[in-house]
Scaffold this motif. Structure first.
Motif, PDB file in Angstrom:
ATOM      1  N   GLU A  17       0.678  -1.067   0.146  1.00 52.69           N
ATOM      2  CA  GLU A  17       0.054  -0.164  -0.056  1.00 52.69           C
ATOM      3  C   GLU A  17       0.878   1.248   0.249  1.00 52.69           C
ATOM      4  O   GLU A  17       1.818   1.254   0.816  1.00 52.69           O
ATOM      5  N   ASN A  18       0.597   2.139  -0.890  1.00 55.83           N
ATOM      6  CA  ASN A  18       1.529   3.473  -0.823  1.00 55.83           C
ATOM      7  C   ASN A  18       1.155   4.140   0.180  1.00 55.83           C
ATOM      8  O   ASN A  18       0.499   4.164   1.076  1.00 55.83           O
ATOM      9  N   LYS A  19       2.441   5.028   0.715  1.00 54.43           N
ATOM     10  CA  LYS A  19       2.647   5.488   1.897  1.00 54.43           C
ATOM     11  C   LYS A  19       2.922   4.594   3.053  1.00 54.43           C
ATOM     12  O   LYS A  19       3.814   4.859   4.027  1.00 54.43           O
ATOM     13  N   THR A  20       2.027   3.636   3.400  1.00 53.07           N
ATOM     14  CA  THR A  20       2.021   2.830   4.706  1.00 53.07           C
ATOM     15  C   THR A  20       3.046   1.723   4.475  1.00 53.07           C
ATOM     16  O   THR A  20       3.571   1.242   5.616  1.00 53.07           O
ATOM     17  N   GLN A  43       2.234 -12.202   2.212  1.00 56.72           N
ATOM     18  CA  GLN A  43       3.338 -11.335   2.180  1.00 56.72           C
ATOM     19  C   GLN A  43       3.285 -10.437   1.074  1.00 56.72           C
ATOM     20  O   GLN A  43       4.399  -9.457   0.837  1.00 56.72           O
ATOM     21  N   GLY A  44       2.428 -10.360   0.415  1.00 50.62           N
ATOM     22  CA  GLY A  44       2.157  -9.558  -0.941  1.00 50.62           C
ATOM     23  C   GLY A  44       2.845  -9.815  -1.977  1.00 50.62           C
ATOM     24  O   GLY A  44       3.013  -9.223  -3.208  1.00 50.62           O
ATOM     25  N   ARG A  76      10.583  -6.808  -8.246  1.00 54.37           N
ATOM     26  CA  ARG A  76      10.511  -5.302  -8.043  1.00 54.37           C
ATOM     27  C   ARG A  76       9.374  -5.322  -7.209  1.00 54.37           C
ATOM     28  O   ARG A  76       8.749  -5.963  -6.860  1.00 54.37           O
ATOM     29  N   GLU A  77       9.218  -3.810  -6.485  1.00 54.97           N
ATOM     30  CA  GLU A  77       7.925  -3.576  -5.627  1.00 54.97           C
ATOM     31  C   GLU A  77       6.977  -2.795  -6.546  1.00 54.97           C
ATOM     32  O   GLU A  77       7.169  -1.783  -7.308  1.00 54.97           O
ATOM     33  N   PHE A  78       5.764  -3.059  -6.143  1.00 54.49           N
ATOM     34  CA  PHE A  78       4.604  -2.178  -6.628  1.00 54.49           C
ATOM     35  C   PHE A  78       3.858  -1.824  -5.493  1.00 54.49           C
ATOM     36  O   PHE A  78       3.773  -2.117  -4.506  1.00 54.49           O
ATOM     37  N   TYR A  79       3.202  -0.452  -5.849  1.00 57.98           N
ATOM     38  CA  TYR A  79       2.524   0.247  -4.806  1.00 57.98           C
ATOM     39  C   TYR A  79       1.206   0.635  -5.445  1.00 57.98           C
ATOM     40  O   TYR A  79       1.050   1.130  -6.533  1.00 57.98           O
ATOM     41  N   MET A  80       0.104   0.491  -4.611  1.00 53.35           N
ATOM     42  CA  MET A  80      -1.269   0.705  -4.767  1.00 53.35           C
ATOM     43  C   MET A  80      -1.749   1.794  -3.885  1.00 53.35           C
ATOM     44  O   MET A  80      -1.624   1.717  -2.577  1.00 53.35           O
TER      45      MET A  80
END
Length: 228
Positions: A17-20, A43-44, A76-80
C-alpha cells in the motif's frame, strides 16, 4: 537475415500500500498480453509469467487499479493507492444509539473539501444520506487532468528510454557503436506505439532491423530524429 525471439520468464514482485508500505495480500495481478493471472500471498508476493513490454494490471478490493509495463524481469516492488470512501462506518449499539461521531461536520476531499451534513427528520433524528452542495471548477479539474496526463506520459517515456537503452537493445540486434546509436535514435517508438495492445518488443525490433540493414552504410550512421 536474423529474426529475434525470446523465451518467456517470470516477473516477481511484492505489492504494498502506498505511503504505509503495508504488504497487500489477495491482489490480482494479470498479464494482459499473455492472459496469465495470479494473486498475491500473505506477504504481498507474486510470480507471473511475463516478458519485456507486457502490460500488468493490478486489482484489489478497496484499491485503485494500476497498470504497469514490464521493462525488465528483475524482482520489483509495486504500490497501490487506497480508494477514498465518502462515508465513515456507522456503529449502532444494542440500544439503537448511533455513534455520536456521525453528527460532527466533516469535509470530503473528493468534493473540494466541502462540509458534509447529514439529513434529518423533523424531530432531529438522522434520516440518512447527506446534504451536499455540488461545486465544480472546470478549469481546476482540467488542469488536474493535464498534470495527471503529463505525469503518466513522463512515466511511460522513462520506460521507453529504459527499454531502448544501449544495454537493452544490443541484446537483440548485432549492432555496435555509432550504428547502434543511430538505430536507437531512429526507431525508439512514441508513447502511442509503445503502449498499444499490439506492441511486442522482439517483433518490433526484428521489423526495424530488417529495414535498417537495407539502408546504405552512410545512412546507417545518421541518427534520424524521426521515429519509425
Amino acid at each position: 537475415m536474423a529474426s529475434f525471439s525470446y523465451a518467456q520468464h517470470a516477473q516477481e514482485g511484492v505489492v504494498f500500500e502506498n505511503k504505509t508500505h503495508v504488504a497487500l495480500a489477495g491482489i490480482t495481478v494479470e498479464n494482459l498480453n499473455g492472459k496469465y493471472k495470479t494473486v498475491t500471498d500473505k506477504q504481498g508476493r507474486f510470480s507471473l509469467t511475463a516478458k519485456i513490454s507486457d502490460m500488468l494490471v493490478l486489482n484489489g478490493f478497496g484499491y485503485k487499479p494500476d497498470t504497469v509495463v514490464v521493462t525488465d524481469l528483475h524482482a520489483r516492488e509495486f504500490y497501490m493507492d487506497p480508494l477514498q470512501h465518502l462515508l465513515n462506518e456507522v456503529e449502532i449499539n444494542g440500544k439503537g444509539a448511533v455513534n455520536e461521531s456521525i453528527f460532527k461536520q466533516r469535509k470530503d476531499p473528493d468534493f473540494h473539501n466541502q462540509t458534509m451534513t447529514y439529513q434529518r427528520n423533523k424531530d432531529g433524528t438522522v434520516k440518512g444520506g447527506i446534504n451536499l452542495r455540488i461545486w465544480s471548477n472546470k478549469k481546476t479539474e482540467n488542469e488536474a487532468k493535464k498534470r495527471e496526463l503529463e505525469a503518466k506520459n513522463d512515466k511511460i517515456t522513462a520506460q521507453i528510454q529504459q527499454a531502448f537503452s544501449k544495454e537493452s537493445i544490443e541484446k537483440y540486434v548485432p549492432l555496435k557503436d555509432q550504428e547502434l546509436h543511430s538505430f536507437i535514435m531512429r526507431y525508439s517508438p512514441d508513447i502511442e506505439t509503445f503502449t498499444s495492445e499490439e506492441f511486442n518488443l522482439a517483433a518490433y525490433l526484428n521489423k526495424c532491423y530488417k529495414e535498417f540493414v537495407k539502408l546504405s552504410p552512410e545512412e546507417r550512421l545518421k541518427a534520424s530524429i524521426f521515429g519509425n
